[in-house]
Design an enzyme around this catalytic site. Sequence first.
Site, PDB file in Angstrom:
ATOM      1  CE  LYS A  42       7.511  -0.545  17.118  1.00 22.76           C
ATOM      2  NZ  LYS A  42       8.246   0.091  16.012  1.00 22.76           N
ATOM      3  CB  THR A  43       6.624   5.124  15.058  1.00 28.27           C
ATOM      4  OG1 THR A  43       6.716   3.718  14.783  1.00 28.27           O
ATOM      5  CG2 THR A  43       7.313   5.889  13.950  1.00 28.27           C
ATOM      6  CG  ASP A 228      11.524   0.857  15.683  1.00 26.20           C
ATOM      7  OD1 ASP A 228      10.960   0.484  16.732  1.00 26.20           O
ATOM      8  OD2 ASP A 228      10.900   1.075  14.627  1.00 26.20           O
ATOM      9  CD  GLU A 229       9.732  -3.473  15.542  1.00 25.53           C
ATOM     10  OE1 GLU A 229       9.681  -4.269  16.493  1.00 25.53           O
ATOM     11  OE2 GLU A 229       8.728  -3.084  14.928  1.00 25.53           O
ATOM     12  CD  GLN A 263       4.590  -6.508  18.974  1.00 30.69           C
ATOM     13  OE1 GLN A 263       4.377  -6.462  17.757  1.00 30.69           O
ATOM     14  NE2 GLN A 263       4.455  -5.441  19.742  1.00 30.69           N
ATOM     15  NE  ARG A 619       0.212  -7.142  15.050  1.00 31.70           N
ATOM     16  CZ  ARG A 619       0.941  -6.173  15.606  1.00 31.70           C
ATOM     17  NH1 ARG A 619       1.313  -5.142  14.895  1.00 31.70           N
ATOM     18  NH2 ARG A 619       1.266  -6.210  16.879  1.00 31.70           N
TER      19      ARG A 619
END
Length: 756
Positions: A42-43, A228-229, A263, A619
């Site tokens: 995503k980044t 973002d997020e 998330q 993770r």
Amino acid sequence: MPDAAPAASLDTLLEGLNDPQKAAVVHGDGPLLVLAGAGSGKTRVLTHRIAYLVRTGQARPGEILAITFTNKAAQEMRERVGLLLGHSTRAMWVMTFHAACVRILRSEAPRLGYTRQFTIYDTSDSRRLVKRCLDELDVDAKRFTPAAVLNQISDAKNKLRDPEAYKQLQGSYYEQTIASVYERYQQQLHSMNAMDFDDLLNNVVACLELFPEVRARYQATFRHILVDEYQDTNHAQYRLLQLLAGKAGESPQNLMVVGDDGQSVYSFRGADIGNILNFQKDFPNAVQIKLEQNYRSTQNILSAANAVIGHNRNQIPKTLWTDQGEGDVIVVRELEDEHAEARYVVGEIERLVDEGVSRAEIAIFYRTNAQSRVMEDTLVRREIAYQVIGGTKFYERAEVKDAVAYLTILGNGQDVVSFTRVANSPRRGIGQTSLSRVINHASTMGIPVWEAAEDPMGVPGLGTAAVKALGRFMDTMNGLRAKMDEGIPVGDLLEAVLHETGYLDALEAERTIEAQGRKENLEELIEVAREFDHATAQDPGLDDTVDVFLQQISLVADADTREDDEGLVTLMTLHNAKGLEYPIVYLIGVEEGVFPHSRSIEEGTLEEERRLMYVGVTRAMRSLTLTHARRRAVFGGAPNYGLPSRFVAELPTDLVDRQGTASGWGAANVAAGAPRPRAVSSWGASGRSGGGGGGGGWGGGGEATPSYRTGDDVVHAAFGDGVVTGMQPGGMVTVRFAKDGSERTLLAEHAPMQKA
């Protein structure tokens, strides 16, 4: 689209992106929802999108607002965009919500009755002010603790409820009392020219709603907004973005949000999963793109994550996949108790290190901070270096907060909280009663507290000794303010503050290890200020002023303190693990009542716990081990007998290697609805700083329980040298540790501690 860039240049920018990533990067006008599964890049999409907008001429750098949740993420995004474009990104607004709001308010605050030099209150400052309001309203602070009241106020602000709106809610006596405190708290904040973190957002929303010309100006300024997020946004943040994006038909609504509803695990901070689930309803023209290809984990790990999150009803379905191969199966290990669990995990770590694995590749996750203690003790005994993410942060230490308060009151003479903190620190004969008289006089006269303190003779009821002490203090402070007004570097000013107020001398006079540690912390703060001075000297766009320095350090987030060290095993809670990745992950305490937490079972928030499990599983890059114990002691009390977590039962059996299952309880029992174990309701009741109880000592079982007395010097396996400060019933001993000055209550029989 302006023909602003050579085709080859754009081809290079899009090189290496998969089809959904590319579609997100080249999206035209209009709202865009990018559902970015864990590890899906995503980044990369966000940074390439920003670069693409600039490279194609769709937006100039100053017309882009890119919002992140941490300063670290913002810095990383700026650097990556800069590399893609080959030039500075200084004109772009790439920053956190709070930083963007501060920047807007430094221009617009006077519209709301503040000066541009308003103070930003952190949680401790706010809690102190709430305590004052409770006292003024004669409210019982034992029943209405400042922390609990502040939490309610913050929740109201996250929902954009001002004191008047909060009052209108039908509520109990408790809520009515909160409403009264909230009203007084906001009045006090405003009178002191201060805002708390929530006000930064709410006041910008108010500006945009109340002043159409301000709203129109910022809508025109930000032609493209990227977030973002997005799953972590609260209602106030949602409203801010809605106002900046404009209305459909009146503006292009160039709002791109990137996130993963799977998330969304911060509801306790006010995050509203509905913001991402309802995005296409709120923005009917929105395009949705799913990023499902994972570049982090093996397929077995992803299949396990997909299976677990698939049990949630409230979600936007997505299926993570990878082309990196199936990888190892997931190990689920049952152990006798938490000590056996720790020995097993640490033993596995030793084996891996012997095989050449770096400790930095290994992480241990747990649901609550309290679970780390036994693991830490075992790591210490085995001499394995580790770091715990989520301990006391640098800017939360008392001496650092004192220094910051000195700088704050120099710049903002109306700030009662900062004045109260420093006036008698170090002790200089200005007691609480005298301080209250100065503050009350300032309030009565309608003048800043600084002005009242400058004329102590004019303060009614102030004794002769207090008048002299206050006079000496204000002479020093006026001298320091003169230096600040001369424009000396912040580092030099801070050094002068600490010397001239006698703060460093007082620490020197203590002649203790703790005082030495505090001095070192203050030396580090001076270094932070000097780095700020250096940065502002290099960047003509930044002002080398105290208020800008304070603004920067006040916005440092918890996650920004994470350290990367080649030789350390990392321990952290699952909430702190979000956004990180490790080749080898151990997830401990996967038991009913522990994870999912008993509170979530009682409150019906299991879906968020399951999302937290999804976060933990994703993770891991190549190896994942889950452990659960047949019994677990809570703070050294009687053991609770537990079942494996229901999340274990949700893992596909062909992906799992179950080891050590000796009890009659298995995952199938949980799935079939077997009787639940006694809830471990006290897990998480206190953080790591609250100490801990049970746990095998250095030598394990058979040694006699040591007897302690107040004043005894001791050594603890994890916390180092300390002194006994008190004894409590039930064999509990309170110890003050030299390393960080913390006090912890331990169970003498089991603590890994001995007399020095």
